[in-house]
Design a protein around this motif. Structure first.
Motif, PDB file in Angstrom:
ATOM      1  N   HIS A   4     -35.944   8.234  49.882  1.00  0.00           N
ATOM      2  CA  HIS A   4     -36.491   9.453  49.277  1.00  0.00           C
ATOM      3  C   HIS A   4     -36.091   9.576  47.807  1.00  0.00           C
ATOM      4  CE1 HIS A   4     -37.770  10.681  53.245  1.00  0.00           C
ATOM      5  NE2 HIS A   4     -36.552  10.462  53.690  1.00  0.00           N
ATOM      6  N   PHE A   5     -36.244   8.485  47.081  1.00  0.00           N
ATOM      7  CA  PHE A   5     -35.883   8.456  45.656  1.00  0.00           C
ATOM      8  C   PHE A   5     -36.918   9.245  44.854  1.00  0.00           C
ATOM      9  CE2 PHE A   5     -35.966   6.603  41.390  1.00  0.00           C
ATOM     10  CZ  PHE A   5     -34.624   6.641  41.067  1.00  0.00           C
ATOM     11  N   HIS A   6     -36.445  10.214  44.076  1.00  0.00           N
ATOM     12  CA  HIS A   6     -37.310  11.021  43.222  1.00  0.00           C
ATOM     13  C   HIS A   6     -36.693  11.098  41.833  1.00  0.00           C
ATOM     14  CE1 HIS A   6     -39.786  12.513  46.545  1.00  0.00           C
ATOM     15  NE2 HIS A   6     -38.657  12.615  47.223  1.00  0.00           N
ATOM     16  N   PHE A   7     -37.561  11.204  40.834  1.00  0.00           N
ATOM     17  CA  PHE A   7     -37.087  11.412  39.469  1.00  0.00           C
ATOM     18  C   PHE A   7     -38.046  12.349  38.764  1.00  0.00           C
ATOM     19  CE2 PHE A   7     -40.022   7.927  39.280  1.00  0.00           C
ATOM     20  CZ  PHE A   7     -40.717   8.117  38.098  1.00  0.00           C
ATOM     21  N   LYS A   8     -37.507  13.115  37.833  1.00  0.00           N
ATOM     22  CA  LYS A   8     -38.349  13.983  37.011  1.00  0.00           C
ATOM     23  C   LYS A   8     -37.725  14.073  35.629  1.00  0.00           C
ATOM     24  CE  LYS A   8     -36.366  18.386  38.410  1.00  0.00           C
ATOM     25  NZ  LYS A   8     -36.611  19.710  38.907  1.00  0.00           N
ATOM     26  N   PRO A   9     -38.545  14.231  34.604  1.00  0.00           N
ATOM     27  CA  PRO A   9     -38.019  14.306  33.237  1.00  0.00           C
ATOM     28  C   PRO A   9     -37.084  15.498  33.051  1.00  0.00           C
ATOM     29  CG  PRO A   9     -40.399  14.018  33.222  1.00  0.00           C
ATOM     30  CD  PRO A   9     -39.996  14.288  34.640  1.00  0.00           C
ATOM     31  N   LEU A  10     -36.077  15.324  32.220  1.00  0.00           N
ATOM     32  CA  LEU A  10     -35.163  16.418  31.897  1.00  0.00           C
ATOM     33  C   LEU A  10     -35.813  17.432  30.961  1.00  0.00           C
ATOM     34  CD1 LEU A  10     -31.741  14.665  31.216  1.00  0.00           C
ATOM     35  CD2 LEU A  10     -32.229  16.337  32.965  1.00  0.00           C
ATOM     36  N   PHE A  11     -36.754  16.970  30.169  1.00  0.00           N
ATOM     37  CA  PHE A  11     -37.334  17.802  29.126  1.00  0.00           C
ATOM     38  C   PHE A  11     -38.835  17.973  29.356  1.00  0.00           C
ATOM     39  CE2 PHE A  11     -33.867  15.221  27.416  1.00  0.00           C
ATOM     40  CZ  PHE A  11     -32.963  16.226  27.071  1.00  0.00           C
ATOM     41  N   GLU A  12     -39.378  19.108  28.924  1.00  0.00           N
ATOM     42  CA  GLU A  12     -40.812  19.361  29.064  1.00  0.00           C
ATOM     43  C   GLU A  12     -41.611  18.304  28.316  1.00  0.00           C
ATOM     44  OE1 GLU A  12     -42.183  23.306  28.265  1.00  0.00           O
ATOM     45  OE2 GLU A  12     -40.492  24.187  29.307  1.00  0.00           O
ATOM     46  N   ASN A  13     -41.145  17.929  27.138  1.00  0.00           N
ATOM     47  CA  ASN A  13     -41.799  16.889  26.362  1.00  0.00           C
ATOM     48  C   ASN A  13     -41.405  15.558  26.984  1.00  0.00           C
ATOM     49  OD1 ASN A  13     -42.640  14.980  24.561  1.00  0.00           O
ATOM     50  ND2 ASN A  13     -41.683  15.884  22.783  1.00  0.00           N
ATOM     51  N   SER A  14     -42.312  14.967  27.748  1.00  0.00           N
ATOM     52  CA  SER A  14     -41.961  13.751  28.487  1.00  0.00           C
ATOM     53  C   SER A  14     -41.707  12.552  27.575  1.00  0.00           C
ATOM     54  CB  SER A  14     -43.058  13.418  29.500  1.00  0.00           C
ATOM     55  OG  SER A  14     -44.284  13.206  28.835  1.00  0.00           O
ATOM     56  N   GLN A  15     -41.921  12.692  26.290  1.00  0.00           N
ATOM     57  CA  GLN A  15     -41.616  11.623  25.346  1.00  0.00           C
ATOM     58  C   GLN A  15     -40.103  11.472  25.156  1.00  0.00           C
ATOM     59  OE1 GLN A  15     -44.472  10.228  25.563  1.00  0.00           O
ATOM     60  NE2 GLN A  15     -44.748   9.862  23.404  1.00  0.00           N
ATOM     61  N   PHE A  23     -31.734  11.234  45.635  1.00  0.00           N
ATOM     62  CA  PHE A  23     -31.994  10.271  46.695  1.00  0.00           C
ATOM     63  C   PHE A  23     -30.948  10.423  47.797  1.00  0.00           C
ATOM     64  CE2 PHE A  23     -29.263   8.287  43.557  1.00  0.00           C
ATOM     65  CZ  PHE A  23     -28.254   7.715  44.321  1.00  0.00           C
ATOM     66  N   TYR A  24     -31.223   9.757  48.909  1.00  0.00           N
ATOM     67  CA  TYR A  24     -30.275   9.657  50.012  1.00  0.00           C
ATOM     68  C   TYR A  24     -29.794   8.217  50.105  1.00  0.00           C
ATOM     69  CZ  TYR A  24     -31.520  14.250  51.833  1.00  0.00           C
ATOM     70  OH  TYR A  24     -31.708  15.591  51.979  1.00  0.00           O
ATOM     71  N   TYR A  25     -28.518   8.072  50.366  1.00  0.00           N
ATOM     72  CA  TYR A  25     -27.928   6.768  50.610  1.00  0.00           C
ATOM     73  C   TYR A  25     -26.931   6.918  51.749  1.00  0.00           C
ATOM     74  CZ  TYR A  25     -25.366   2.408  49.853  1.00  0.00           C
ATOM     75  OH  TYR A  25     -24.779   1.180  50.028  1.00  0.00           O
ATOM     76  N   LYS A  26     -27.157   6.168  52.816  1.00  0.00           N
ATOM     77  CA  LYS A  26     -26.315   6.263  54.018  1.00  0.00           C
ATOM     78  C   LYS A  26     -26.200   7.706  54.484  1.00  0.00           C
ATOM     79  CE  LYS A  26     -23.732   2.024  53.426  1.00  0.00           C
ATOM     80  NZ  LYS A  26     -22.427   1.388  53.396  1.00  0.00           N
ATOM     81  N   GLN A  27     -27.328   8.380  54.552  1.00  0.00           N
ATOM     82  CA  GLN A  27     -27.479   9.751  55.045  1.00  0.00           C
ATOM     83  C   GLN A  27     -26.743  10.789  54.201  1.00  0.00           C
ATOM     84  OE1 GLN A  27     -26.288   9.403  59.152  1.00  0.00           O
ATOM     85  NE2 GLN A  27     -28.318   8.669  59.754  1.00  0.00           N
ATOM     86  N   GLN A  28     -26.400  10.440  52.971  1.00  0.00           N
ATOM     87  CA  GLN A  28     -25.739  11.376  52.047  1.00  0.00           C
ATOM     88  C   GLN A  28     -26.681  11.621  50.870  1.00  0.00           C
ATOM     89  OE1 GLN A  28     -22.598  13.009  52.187  1.00  0.00           O
ATOM     90  NE2 GLN A  28     -23.589  14.062  50.498  1.00  0.00           N
ATOM     91  N   TYR A  29     -26.839  12.892  50.497  1.00  0.00           N
ATOM     92  CA  TYR A  29     -27.708  13.275  49.391  1.00  0.00           C
ATOM     93  C   TYR A  29     -26.955  13.151  48.070  1.00  0.00           C
ATOM     94  CZ  TYR A  29     -30.695  16.283  46.520  1.00  0.00           C
ATOM     95  OH  TYR A  29     -31.512  16.785  45.537  1.00  0.00           O
ATOM     96  N   TYR A  30     -27.608  12.545  47.072  1.00  0.00           N
ATOM     97  CA  TYR A  30     -27.016  12.390  45.745  1.00  0.00           C
ATOM     98  C   TYR A  30     -27.971  12.910  44.682  1.00  0.00           C
ATOM     99  CZ  TYR A  30     -23.658   9.308  47.996  1.00  0.00           C
ATOM    100  OH  TYR A  30     -22.683   8.800  48.804  1.00  0.00           O
ATOM    101  N   LYS A  31     -27.390  13.419  43.624  1.00  0.00           N
ATOM    102  CA  LYS A  31     -28.151  13.913  42.485  1.00  0.00           C
ATOM    103  C   LYS A  31     -27.420  13.469  41.225  1.00  0.00           C
ATOM    104  CE  LYS A  31     -30.140  18.168  40.648  1.00  0.00           C
ATOM    105  NZ  LYS A  31     -30.285  19.621  40.870  1.00  0.00           N
ATOM    106  N   ALA A  32     -28.200  13.036  40.226  1.00  0.00           N
ATOM    107  CA  ALA A  32     -27.578  12.543  38.997  1.00  0.00           C
ATOM    108  C   ALA A  32     -28.544  12.699  37.830  1.00  0.00           C
ATOM    109  CB  ALA A  32     -27.188  11.080  39.151  1.00  0.00           C
ATOM    110  N   GLU A  33     -27.981  12.592  36.638  1.00  0.00           N
ATOM    111  CA  GLU A  33     -28.766  12.559  35.413  1.00  0.00           C
ATOM    112  C   GLU A  33     -28.774  11.114  34.931  1.00  0.00           C
ATOM    113  OE1 GLU A  33     -28.362  14.235  30.889  1.00  0.00           O
ATOM    114  OE2 GLU A  33     -27.530  15.441  32.504  1.00  0.00           O
ATOM    115  N   TYR A  34     -29.970  10.593  34.709  1.00  0.00           N
ATOM    116  CA  TYR A  34     -30.132   9.213  34.246  1.00  0.00           C
ATOM    117  C   TYR A  34     -30.462   9.270  32.764  1.00  0.00           C
ATOM    118  CZ  TYR A  34     -31.500   4.299  34.404  1.00  0.00           C
ATOM    119  OH  TYR A  34     -31.572   2.947  34.205  1.00  0.00           O
ATOM    120  N   LYS A  35     -29.576   8.751  31.937  1.00  0.00           N
ATOM    121  CA  LYS A  35     -29.739   8.788  30.480  1.00  0.00           C
ATOM    122  C   LYS A  35     -30.603   7.638  29.985  1.00  0.00           C
ATOM    123  CE  LYS A  35     -26.639  12.072  29.715  1.00  0.00           C
ATOM    124  NZ  LYS A  35     -26.819  13.235  28.906  1.00  0.00           N
ATOM    125  N   LYS A  36     -31.108   7.774  28.763  1.00  0.00           N
ATOM    126  CA  LYS A  36     -31.984   6.744  28.195  1.00  0.00           C
ATOM    127  C   LYS A  36     -31.288   5.395  28.048  1.00  0.00           C
ATOM    128  CE  LYS A  36     -31.122   7.811  23.354  1.00  0.00           C
ATOM    129  NZ  LYS A  36     -31.718   8.185  22.097  1.00  0.00           N
TER     130      LYS A  36
END
Length: 69
Positions: A4-15, A23-36
């Motif tokens: 269930h991997f999902h991603f969405k932009p941090l900013f309204e301007n998708s540029q 996402f879930y890994y081994k039945q554990q939910y994780y959330k993170a910020e992925y930097k450029k």
């Protein structure tokens, strides 16, 4: 395997790079910020030190496929 991997932009301007990933890994939910630059800032819990390199590699592969392709 990440499920269930999902991603969405941090900013309204998708540029502007930066995404929130969830996402879930081994039945554990994780959330993170992925930097450029590929750095991952975990929000809340993060995978164990033993599993962290494996999980981060899977996240990088998915982001390359979905965002940078």
């Amino acid at each position: 395997m990440l499920q269930h991997f999902h991603f969405k932009p941090l900013f309204e301007n998708s540029q502007l790079p930066g995404w929130i990933i969830t996402f879930y890994y081994k039945q554990q939910y994780y959330k993170a910020e992925y930097k450029k630059d590929g750095k991952i800032n975990w929000i809340g819990i993060k995978p164990s030190e033993e599993e962290l390199p494996v999980v981060e590699k899977m996240v990088h592969e998915l982001m390359l496929f979905h965002v940078y392709d």
